[in-house]
Design a protein around this motif. Structure first.
Motif, PDB file in Angstrom:
ATOM      1  N   LEU A   1       0.809  -1.216   0.000  1.00  0.00           N
ATOM      2  CA  LEU A   1       0.000   0.000   0.000  1.00  0.00           C
ATOM      3  C   LEU A   1       0.840   1.263   0.000  1.00  0.00           C
ATOM      4  N   ASP A   2       2.146   1.137   0.157  1.00  0.00           N
ATOM      5  CA  ASP A   2       3.003   2.329   0.050  1.00  0.00           C
ATOM      6  C   ASP A   2       3.258   2.711  -1.405  1.00  0.00           C
ATOM      7  N   GLY A   3       2.680   1.958  -2.355  1.00  0.00           N
ATOM      8  CA  GLY A   3       2.785   2.290  -3.764  1.00  0.00           C
ATOM      9  C   GLY A   3       4.034   1.770  -4.436  1.00  0.00           C
ATOM     10  N   LYS A   4       4.837   0.957  -3.757  1.00  0.00           N
ATOM     11  CA  LYS A   4       6.095   0.469  -4.315  1.00  0.00           C
ATOM     12  C   LYS A   4       5.988  -1.014  -4.680  1.00  0.00           C
ATOM     13  N   LEU A   5       6.493  -1.317  -5.888  1.00  0.00           N
ATOM     14  CA  LEU A   5       6.636  -2.689  -6.351  1.00  0.00           C
ATOM     15  C   LEU A   5       8.089  -3.086  -6.159  1.00  0.00           C
ATOM     16  N   ARG A   6       8.310  -4.189  -5.446  1.00  0.00           N
ATOM     17  CA  ARG A   6       9.673  -4.600  -5.111  1.00  0.00           C
ATOM     18  C   ARG A   6       9.969  -5.994  -5.637  1.00  0.00           C
ATOM     19  N   LEU A   7      11.176  -6.164  -6.195  1.00  0.00           N
ATOM     20  CA  LEU A   7      11.678  -7.473  -6.576  1.00  0.00           C
ATOM     21  C   LEU A   7      12.761  -7.848  -5.574  1.00  0.00           C
ATOM     22  N   TRP A   8      12.494  -8.869  -4.768  1.00  0.00           N
ATOM     23  CA  TRP A   8      13.379  -9.249  -3.667  1.00  0.00           C
ATOM     24  C   TRP A   8      14.326 -10.374  -4.092  1.00  0.00           C
ATOM     25  N   ASN A   9      15.558 -10.298  -3.609  1.00  0.00           N
ATOM     26  CA  ASN A   9      16.538 -11.374  -3.731  1.00  0.00           C
ATOM     27  C   ASN A   9      16.537 -12.127  -2.410  1.00  0.00           C
ATOM     28  N   ILE A  10      16.041 -13.367  -2.397  1.00  0.00           N
ATOM     29  CA  ILE A  10      15.883 -14.104  -1.147  1.00  0.00           C
ATOM     30  C   ILE A  10      17.226 -14.460  -0.504  1.00  0.00           C
TER      31      ILE A  10
ATOM     32  N   ASP B   1      20.095 -12.961  -0.651  1.00  0.00           N
ATOM     33  CA  ASP B   1      20.706 -11.737  -0.125  1.00  0.00           C
ATOM     34  C   ASP B   1      19.826 -11.016   0.884  1.00  0.00           C
ATOM     35  N   LYS B   2      18.559 -11.428   0.972  1.00  0.00           N
ATOM     36  CA  LYS B   2      17.599 -10.837   1.911  1.00  0.00           C
ATOM     37  C   LYS B   2      17.459  -9.321   1.725  1.00  0.00           C
ATOM     38  N   LYS B   3      17.424  -8.892   0.475  1.00  0.00           N
ATOM     39  CA  LYS B   3      17.305  -7.454   0.200  1.00  0.00           C
ATOM     40  C   LYS B   3      16.567  -7.229  -1.113  1.00  0.00           C
ATOM     41  N   VAL B   4      16.179  -5.982  -1.332  1.00  0.00           N
ATOM     42  CA  VAL B   4      15.467  -5.606  -2.552  1.00  0.00           C
ATOM     43  C   VAL B   4      16.468  -5.479  -3.696  1.00  0.00           C
ATOM     44  N   ALA B   5      16.249  -6.216  -4.780  1.00  0.00           N
ATOM     45  CA  ALA B   5      17.118  -6.136  -5.947  1.00  0.00           C
ATOM     46  C   ALA B   5      16.705  -4.984  -6.856  1.00  0.00           C
ATOM     47  N   LEU B   6      15.390  -4.816  -7.069  1.00  0.00           N
ATOM     48  CA  LEU B   6      14.859  -3.742  -7.910  1.00  0.00           C
ATOM     49  C   LEU B   6      13.559  -3.254  -7.306  1.00  0.00           C
ATOM     50  N   TRP B   7      13.217  -1.993  -7.598  1.00  0.00           N
ATOM     51  CA  TRP B   7      11.927  -1.490  -7.146  1.00  0.00           C
ATOM     52  C   TRP B   7      11.468  -0.361  -8.062  1.00  0.00           C
ATOM     53  N   ASN B   8      10.178  -0.114  -8.051  1.00  0.00           N
ATOM     54  CA  ASN B   8       9.605   0.995  -8.793  1.00  0.00           C
ATOM     55  C   ASN B   8       8.364   1.459  -8.045  1.00  0.00           C
ATOM     56  N   GLU B   9       7.970   2.697  -8.303  1.00  0.00           N
ATOM     57  CA  GLU B   9       6.835   3.283  -7.600  1.00  0.00           C
ATOM     58  C   GLU B   9       5.736   3.630  -8.581  1.00  0.00           C
ATOM     59  N   VAL B  10       4.508   3.325  -8.186  1.00  0.00           N
ATOM     60  CA  VAL B  10       3.349   3.614  -9.016  1.00  0.00           C
ATOM     61  C   VAL B  10       3.129   5.118  -9.087  1.00  0.00           C
ATOM     62  N   SER B  11       2.830   5.618 -10.272  1.00  0.00           N
ATOM     63  CA  SER B  11       2.552   7.043 -10.443  1.00  0.00           C
ATOM     64  C   SER B  11       1.077   7.315 -10.211  1.00  0.00           C
ATOM     65  N   GLY B  12       0.736   8.593 -10.097  1.00  0.00           N
ATOM     66  CA  GLY B  12      -0.655   8.977  -9.930  1.00  0.00           C
ATOM     67  C   GLY B  12      -0.957   9.457  -8.525  1.00  0.00           C
ATOM     68  N   THR B  13      -2.188   9.929  -8.343  1.00  0.00           N
ATOM     69  CA  THR B  13      -2.584  10.467  -7.043  1.00  0.00           C
ATOM     70  C   THR B  13      -2.875   9.370  -6.035  1.00  0.00           C
ATOM     71  N   THR B  14      -3.409   8.234  -6.501  1.00  0.00           N
ATOM     72  CA  THR B  14      -3.703   7.106  -5.613  1.00  0.00           C
ATOM     73  C   THR B  14      -2.679   6.010  -5.860  1.00  0.00           C
ATOM     74  N   LYS B  15      -1.719   5.894  -4.971  1.00  0.00           N
ATOM     75  CA  LYS B  15      -0.609   4.956  -5.173  1.00  0.00           C
ATOM     76  C   LYS B  15      -0.759   3.714  -4.295  1.00  0.00           C
ATOM     77  N   LEU B  16      -1.917   3.127  -4.323  1.00  0.00           N
ATOM     78  CA  LEU B  16      -2.165   1.958  -3.495  1.00  0.00           C
ATOM     79  C   LEU B  16      -2.161   0.708  -4.371  1.00  0.00           C
ATOM     80  N   ILE B  17      -1.158  -0.165  -4.185  1.00  0.00           N
ATOM     81  CA  ILE B  17      -1.079  -1.421  -4.934  1.00  0.00           C
ATOM     82  C   ILE B  17      -1.904  -2.474  -4.208  1.00  0.00           C
ATOM     83  N   THR B  18      -2.869  -3.051  -4.901  1.00  0.00           N
ATOM     84  CA  THR B  18      -3.768  -4.020  -4.278  1.00  0.00           C
ATOM     85  C   THR B  18      -3.557  -5.445  -4.784  1.00  0.00           C
ATOM     86  N   THR B  19      -2.781  -5.630  -5.852  1.00  0.00           N
ATOM     87  CA  THR B  19      -2.430  -6.966  -6.319  1.00  0.00           C
ATOM     88  C   THR B  19      -1.199  -6.874  -7.201  1.00  0.00           C
TER      89      THR B  19
END
Length: 556
Positions: free
Chosen positions: A325-334, A336-354
């Motif tokens: 719900l923070d509007g960020k899509l993350r690709l995790w490296n298991i 390494d236990k860290k985020v490998a890539l990420w991007n943020e949804v544009s627009g006024t409503t940045k709530l990712i629901t699926t």
């Protein structure tokens, strides 16, 4: 109508005092709320994720906007009134107040009835013309008025009820890739894994080996080793012989194979890897990694906000996708236990629901609260394109929350479920709408539509307590007036007395439906032929039910 007086009878009660004296029972919490605060206290829906999203958007505050504006206007009107106003004007103002109170009471009563219907799960009134009830099976099967048959799921038979295990609603269910394990999660914060009887010995042996060699565990078993394992049923040692005899026809073991504790809030999504690792996401802002051979959590991935969706990479299960719900899509490296890539949804409503992977991992897609499907190239997680999921006109012309996105097996198409009670099939090649499926009620829940194992059918739960099934490609040539881009030829199963929060097909029905052997005249050999589907549905009360549907000869 005479205005009520105070207890002493010395003065007339004000509008605020009248509203405060009337108590309304919040059926969700049991709390008694004054009528003047009922609008704020009584929820519009029970789903906790939906409530949280509404609190963060303008839609939640706008519910009371008109009432508050009317209150302020009335107060200003009262302040400007002088003693020179005539009796007629005073009566007009009083009538306005009465109408305002009446509207407020009417809205509140309507909301109470809506909440009561969902909490107590009352039966909706239905027409008996197109309903058929087999009392022996205790399942009501019906079809849409436009669907005159033949029907594919009128021979549906219940084979097991896994109730009395979950405490509260089940929000998500997911089969393992092999189809021998079923993971369920929801309101009680626990992840449960169920195993087929025929596969119990294999997974129990796997668990024992891991427990005996905790310092140097053997590699995760492959699908080949599981497929070569015998499929003979194994009884649960903790169950009595009588109980097992009663459940001989039941495909799953009576109790969960694993119960995982760790999350501190509702589970929202589940994903399986091909090597029996499980990811679970929660409203506690974490994603946890598990394995069916272990009892403890293997790793915890912290997020900033609720994690609404997760998905293992289909080709490399060292990576997984998460939407929040923070509007960020993350690709995790298991590892390494860290985020490998990420991007943020544009627009006024940045709530990712699926969120999900498409095209064997080449694309990643997210669905948003305002009805957008946004696609990214997985390699760099860069924006590719987007689809606005909405109708061209009518009340659904505004985009509504996307609850799921799933790829059609073997084709370049996706199935999108949204909170306008519609399921849509899009062609990824040109982002055009192929077909729209209507019938289910999904106005505020996180209910997801999905395909059968071969992509021939679509299944979805519903807020009206039914499970709905459509043919992906209906024989429209049989109906002269049918539009090819609209499909309301559904079949419905009434097996629950509560909101059906999740409904899925088993990915490998051969494991549950016993083969029917047909003799070949030419070679005098036996060939197993399984024709049918296995359905699993779960509801707001925590009930899980399994059904088998064997297709009639010449159908399917």
């Amino acid at each position: 109508m005479q205005r009520p007086r105070s207890n002493s009878g010395s003065r007339l009660l004000t509008d605020e005092e009248i509203l405060e004296s009337v108590l309304v029972l919040n059926l969700d919490t049991g709390e008694k709320v004054p009528l003047n605060k009922a609008e704020e206290k009584i929820p519009i829906c029970i789903n906790p994720l939906s409530l949280q999203i509404m609190r963060r958007t303008k839609e939640y505050s706008s519910l009371h906007k008109n009432t508050h504006a009317s209150d302020e206007e009335s107060e200003k009107t009262e302040d400007t009134k002088g003693s020179s106003k005539t009796l007629k004007t005073i009566k007009v103002v009083t009538n306005k107040k009465k109408r305002r109170i009446k509207r407020l009471i009417g809205k509140t009563v309507h909301k109470i009835k809506s909440v009561a219907d969902e909490v107590f799960h009352g039966e909706a009134s239905e027409s008996e013309d197109d309903d058929t009830l087999d009392e022996r099976r205790m399942i009501k099967v019906r079809a849409s008025n436009s669907h005159k048959g033949p029907y594919d799921f009128d021979l549906l038979v219940p084979v097991q009820d896994l109730g009395n295990q979950h405490n509260g609603a089940i929000w998500t269910m997911e089969f393992s890739h092999c189809g021998r394990l079923l993971a369920t999660g929801g309101q009680d914060n626990l992840l449960r894994v169920w195993v087929l009887k025929g596969a119990y010995a294999f997974f129990d042996d796997m668990r024992q080996k891991y427990n005996e060699a905790t310092k140097a565990p053997s590699p995760a078993p492959s699908q080949d080793s599981l497929n070569s394992h015998t499929n003979e049923p194994t009884s649960d040692s903790s169950s009595s012989n009588c109980e097992e005899e009663e459940l001989d026809h039941a495909p799953f073991m009576r109790k969960p194979f694993c119960i995982y504790k760790g999350h501190t809030a509702d589970l929202l999504d589940i994903s399986w890897s091909k090597n029996f690792f499980i990811l679970s996401s929660s409203m506690d802002k974490t994603v946890r990694l598990w394995h069916v051979s272990r009892k403890e959590c293997l790793c915890c991935f912290q997020h900033i906000d609720f994690v609404t969706a997760i998905a293992f990479h289909p080709k490399d299960d060292r990576y997984f996708l998460s939407g929040s719900l923070d509007g960020k899509l993350r690709l995790w490296n298991i590892p390494d236990k860290k985020v490998a890539l990420w991007n943020e949804v544009s627009g006024t409503t940045k709530l990712i629901t699926t969120a999900n992977f498409l095209q064997n991992g080449r694309l990643a897609v997210v669905g948003t609260y305002d009805g957008r499907c946004i696609f990214y190239n997985t390699e760099q997680l860069k924006y590719n394109t987007q689809i606005n999921v909405k109708s061209t006109r009518g009340r659904n012309r505004r985009g509504r929350k996307i609850t799921s996105v799933e790829a059609l097996p073997g084709e370049n198409k996706i199935l999108v479920t949204s909170n306008d009670s519609r399921i849509r099939l899009y062609d990824l090649r040109d982002q055009t709408l192929t077909c729209k499926y209507k019938g289910c009620a999904n106005n505020s829940s996180q209910i997801k539509g999905s395909f059968s194992h071969d992509g021939k059918y679509i299944i979805c739960g519903s807020e009206d307590h039914y499970v709905y099934i459509w043919k992906t490609q209906h024989e429209f040539y049989k109906f002269s007036s049918a539009r090819r881009d609209r499909n309301d030829y559904w079949e419905g199963i009434k097996a629950h007395n509560a909101v059906v929060t999740s409904a899925i097909f088993a990915p490998n029905p051969r494991l549950i439906i016993k083969p029917q052997f047909e003799f070949l005249d030419s070679e005098d050999q036996e060939t197993p032929a399984v024709r049918g589907e296995v359905l699993v549905s779960a509801d707001y009360n925590g009930a899980i039910k399994i059904f088998i549907n064997k297709f009639k000869p010449g159908s399917g």
